[in-house]
Write a protein that holds these residues in place. Structure first.
Motif, PDB file in Angstrom:
ATOM      1  N   ASN A 221       0.806  -1.235   0.000  1.00 25.32           N
ATOM      2  CA  ASN A 221       0.000   0.000   0.000  1.00 25.32           C
ATOM      3  C   ASN A 221       0.836   1.281   0.000  1.00 25.32           C
ATOM      4  N   TYR A 222       2.137   1.185  -0.254  1.00 23.43           N
ATOM      5  CA  TYR A 222       2.925   2.420  -0.429  1.00 23.43           C
ATOM      6  C   TYR A 222       2.754   2.890  -1.874  1.00 23.43           C
ATOM      7  N   PHE A 223       3.286   2.159  -2.815  1.00 24.29           N
ATOM      8  CA  PHE A 223       3.077   2.485  -4.225  1.00 24.29           C
ATOM      9  C   PHE A 223       2.041   1.509  -4.760  1.00 24.29           C
ATOM     10  N   THR A 224       0.833   2.010  -5.044  1.00 23.06           N
ATOM     11  CA  THR A 224      -0.296   1.107  -5.291  1.00 23.06           C
ATOM     12  C   THR A 224      -0.681   0.998  -6.756  1.00 23.06           C
ATOM     13  N   GLY A 225       0.142   1.563  -7.655  1.00 17.48           N
ATOM     14  CA  GLY A 225      -0.150   1.392  -9.073  1.00 17.48           C
ATOM     15  C   GLY A 225      -0.255  -0.083  -9.430  1.00 17.48           C
ATOM     16  N   PRO A 226       0.795  -0.879  -9.193  1.00 18.71           N
ATOM     17  CA  PRO A 226       0.672  -2.324  -9.392  1.00 18.71           C
ATOM     18  C   PRO A 226      -0.113  -2.954  -8.233  1.00 18.71           C
ATOM     19  N   GLU A 227      -1.139  -3.708  -8.564  1.00 21.56           N
ATOM     20  CA  GLU A 227      -1.903  -4.425  -7.530  1.00 21.56           C
ATOM     21  C   GLU A 227      -1.399  -5.857  -7.477  1.00 21.56           C
ATOM     22  N   LEU A 228      -0.403  -6.092  -6.627  1.00 24.88           N
ATOM     23  CA  LEU A 228       0.213  -7.411  -6.534  1.00 24.88           C
ATOM     24  C   LEU A 228      -0.365  -8.182  -5.367  1.00 24.88           C
ATOM     25  N   ASN A 229      -0.668  -9.464  -5.610  1.00 27.07           N
ATOM     26  CA  ASN A 229      -1.074 -10.315  -4.491  1.00 27.07           C
ATOM     27  C   ASN A 229       0.174 -10.810  -3.768  1.00 27.07           C
ATOM     28  N   ALA A 230      -0.014 -11.549  -2.689  1.00 22.54           N
ATOM     29  CA  ALA A 230       1.115 -11.962  -1.852  1.00 22.54           C
ATOM     30  C   ALA A 230       2.131 -12.790  -2.632  1.00 22.54           C
ATOM     31  N   ALA A 231       1.652 -13.707  -3.473  1.00 27.46           N
ATOM     32  CA  ALA A 231       2.569 -14.552  -4.250  1.00 27.46           C
ATOM     33  C   ALA A 231       3.371 -13.717  -5.240  1.00 27.46           C
ATOM     34  N   GLU A 232       2.728 -12.750  -5.888  1.00 30.29           N
ATOM     35  CA  GLU A 232       3.433 -11.893  -6.844  1.00 30.29           C
ATOM     36  C   GLU A 232       4.456 -11.010  -6.134  1.00 30.29           C
ATOM     37  N   ARG A 233       4.131 -10.560  -4.940  1.00 31.82           N
ATOM     38  CA  ARG A 233       5.106  -9.761  -4.183  1.00 31.82           C
ATOM     39  C   ARG A 233       6.334 -10.592  -3.840  1.00 31.82           C
ATOM     40  N   ARG A 234       6.118 -11.826  -3.404  1.00 35.94           N
ATOM     41  CA  ARG A 234       7.251 -12.701  -3.049  1.00 35.94           C
ATOM     42  C   ARG A 234       8.130 -12.965  -4.266  1.00 35.94           C
ATOM     43  N   ARG A 235       7.506 -13.215  -5.422  1.00 31.77           N
ATOM     44  CA  ARG A 235       8.283 -13.476  -6.637  1.00 31.77           C
ATOM     45  C   ARG A 235       9.062 -12.222  -7.056  1.00 31.77           C
ATOM     46  N   THR A 236       8.467 -11.073  -6.898  1.00 31.67           N
ATOM     47  CA  THR A 236       9.137  -9.819  -7.259  1.00 31.67           C
ATOM     48  C   THR A 236      10.353  -9.585  -6.366  1.00 31.67           C
ATOM     49  N   ILE A 237      10.188  -9.819  -5.073  1.00 35.20           N
ATOM     50  CA  ILE A 237      11.321  -9.669  -4.147  1.00 35.20           C
ATOM     51  C   ILE A 237      12.424 -10.664  -4.493  1.00 35.20           C
ATOM     52  N   ALA A 238      12.057 -11.932  -4.721  1.00 37.73           N
ATOM     53  CA  ALA A 238      13.061 -12.956  -5.034  1.00 37.73           C
ATOM     54  C   ALA A 238      13.807 -12.618  -6.323  1.00 37.73           C
ATOM     55  N   ARG A 239      13.074 -12.146  -7.337  1.00 38.82           N
ATOM     56  CA  ARG A 239      13.714 -11.807  -8.612  1.00 38.82           C
ATOM     57  C   ARG A 239      14.735 -10.682  -8.438  1.00 38.82           C
ATOM     58  N   ASN A 240      14.396  -9.695  -7.656  1.00 36.67           N
ATOM     59  CA  ASN A 240      15.303  -8.558  -7.480  1.00 36.67           C
ATOM     60  C   ASN A 240      16.463  -8.886  -6.546  1.00 36.67           C
ATOM     61  N   LEU A 241      16.273  -9.829  -5.640  1.00 35.77           N
ATOM     62  CA  LEU A 241      17.396 -10.317  -4.841  1.00 35.77           C
ATOM     63  C   LEU A 241      18.393 -11.069  -5.722  1.00 35.77           C
ATOM     64  N   ARG A 242      17.880 -11.919  -6.607  1.00 36.27           N
ATOM     65  CA  ARG A 242      18.760 -12.674  -7.510  1.00 36.27           C
ATOM     66  C   ARG A 242      19.577 -11.737  -8.400  1.00 36.27           C
ATOM     67  N   ARG A 243      18.945 -10.675  -8.853  1.00 40.63           N
ATOM     68  CA  ARG A 243      19.621  -9.730  -9.749  1.00 40.63           C
ATOM     69  C   ARG A 243      20.473  -8.717  -8.983  1.00 40.63           C
ATOM     70  N   LYS A 244      20.446  -8.816  -7.663  1.00 43.71           N
ATOM     71  CA  LYS A 244      21.226  -7.945  -6.773  1.00 43.71           C
ATOM     72  C   LYS A 244      20.841  -6.468  -6.912  1.00 43.71           C
ATOM     73  N   ARG A 245      19.586  -6.250  -7.309  1.00 43.27           N
ATOM     74  CA  ARG A 245      19.084  -4.877  -7.346  1.00 43.27           C
ATOM     75  C   ARG A 245      18.686  -4.423  -5.949  1.00 43.27           C
ATOM     76  N   ILE A 246      18.380  -5.395  -5.089  1.00 46.24           N
ATOM     77  CA  ILE A 246      18.114  -5.112  -3.683  1.00 46.24           C
ATOM     78  C   ILE A 246      18.928  -6.083  -2.845  1.00 46.24           C
ATOM     79  N   VAL A 247      19.084  -5.761  -1.573  1.00 46.13           N
ATOM     80  CA  VAL A 247      19.774  -6.662  -0.649  1.00 46.13           C
ATOM     81  C   VAL A 247      18.877  -6.877   0.566  1.00 46.13           C
ATOM     82  N   GLU A 248      19.066  -8.013   1.202  1.00 48.50           N
ATOM     83  CA  GLU A 248      18.317  -8.324   2.424  1.00 48.50           C
ATOM     84  C   GLU A 248      19.158  -7.929   3.632  1.00 48.50           C
TER      85      GLU A 248
END
Length: 385
Positions: A221-248
């Motif tokens: 609910n911060y940036f709400t343009g994309p309406e992602l469900n929980a599974a899509e959010r998890r996949r988005t986070i995992a994809r960006n971790l793999r690409r090292k665009r974000i870090v944990e």
């Protein structure tokens, strides 16, 4: 880090609001939310004042609707977005309405016919920019008091808004805050849409740009343009971790894994302590995710506009008070435009906050600066003020 990304880690008026600062604010936070409530001022103007102090509103209007440094679309609710985000907006336009709306009873009632949309587009093409008020009975129709005419005009007003959502119509300007619509090709520059992956990534990357470091629940609910469900959010986070665009990362005292953009972490040791005192708009990007304010700043905030008057705890349009990086209280203002008076109807402070002479001076300066920005000649403080 959060306050730095929000532009709230330094005293108000530390830098002027110019085109570069305006675009930088939009790029960092993601958007300026628009809202029609005008008890004090429009939300986007007040949000900028919190950071830059008094400025000329006409400058902001010109940057958005004249220079086209930004555009109106859906970011966090209806928002002003940097023009660089237009490819993301175009992807949402192409996917409108979202699949999640299909079959919803409210959507079935609100959706309009193809014929209605064609009528609206024909009028815009022939007549130029129009407001929703222009979709009233024409002189020749005013004697035609039929249900079919009333229904058609009401449907066309809805179509105007839906055509804005699906990208065939754009907001050309605002008159007294009323939207003036035109054909999108006359407003938006040419360009392509973001890919679906880029669109999904924007939920995460725009959220982290505005928040700095955040767990997933603070990004919902911060940036709400994309309406992602929980599974899509998890996949988005995992994809960006793999690409090292974000870090944990781990944050002491904060439950669950957190995420950040690597470039933000590089400077975290050099960040100075936040300072300054200002007032925060209820629709400020700092408060888009109120769970975050509760967990990080121990500040529990509810907009009480929609709460019955007798059940309100703090007031109708309460502005949180930010002081040296803490939300320390609440101020309930009302601008009486007919008398040019800014009335502060109530002040409430957090139980553990001790008011000092320095704070009182800073708060007085903030209220006086707000009054100046609003064009109020007098300030009325509450008895406990």
């Amino acid at each position: 880090m959060w306050l730095r990304r929000q532009g709230l880690d330094r005293p108000r008026r530390s830098s002027p609001l110019d085109p570069a600062a305006f675009v930088d604010h939009l790029e960092r936070t993601g958007a300026l939310q628009l809202d029609s409530v005008n008890v004090v001022d429009r939300a986007h103007y007040l949000t900028l004042w919190s950071r830059f102090g008094s400025y000329d509103r006409a400058d902001v209007d010109r940057w958005v609707y004249g220079d086209r440094l930004a555009y109106e679309y859906w970011g966090h609710e209806a928002s002003i977005l940097p023009i660089s985000h237009l490819p993301l907006g175009r992807r949402r336009m192409r996917r409108f309405p979202p699949e999640s709306w299909s079959g919803r009873a409210w959507w079935s009632r609100y959706a309009t016919s193809t014929a209605s949309k064609r009528r609206v587009l024909r009028r815009l093409r022939a007549e130029g920019p129009l407001e929703s008020v222009d979709f009233q009975p024409q002189p020749a129709e005013r004697e035609e008091k039929t249900d079919s005419l009333a229904w058609r005009l009401k449907e066309d007003k809805r179509s105007l808004k839906l055509l804005w959502h699906d990208g065939r119509v754009a907001v050309a300007e605002r008159r007294h805050f009323r939207c003036v619509y035109d054909l999108a090709e006359r407003i938006y520059p040419e360009g392509s849409a973001a890919t679906l992956a880029e669109y999904y990534d924007s939920w995460l990357l725009v959220g982290l740009s505005g928040c700095g470091i955040a767990p997933e629940r603070h990004l919902v609910n911060y940036f709400t343009g994309p309406e992602l469900n929980a599974a899509e959010r998890r996949r988005t986070i995992a994809r960006n971790l793999r690409r090292k665009r974000i870090v944990e990362v781990e944050v002491d005292g904060l439950k669950g894994p957190c995420y950040a953009l690597p470039e933000h972490l590089d400077a975290i040791e050099r960040l100075p302590d936040p300072e300054g005192t200002t007032l925060i708009c209820p629709f400020d990007s700092l408060l888009w995710q109120r769970k975050r304010a509760a967990e990080l700043l121990d500040f529990h905030y509810t907009i009480e506009i929609y709460v019955p008057a007798k059940k309100r705890r703090y007031g109708y349009y309460v502005l949180p008070i930010l002081h040296d990086g803490r939300l320390v209280g609440r101020l309930d203002p009302k601008l009486h435009r007919d008398r040019s008076v800014l009335e502060i109807r109530a002040l409430h402070f957090e139980p553990d906050f001790a008011r000092t002479a320095r704070f009182e001076t800073a708060l007085g300066d903030a209220v006086a600066d707000l009054a100046d920005f609003l064009g109020a000649d007098d300030i009325v403080m509450p008895p406990n003020g």
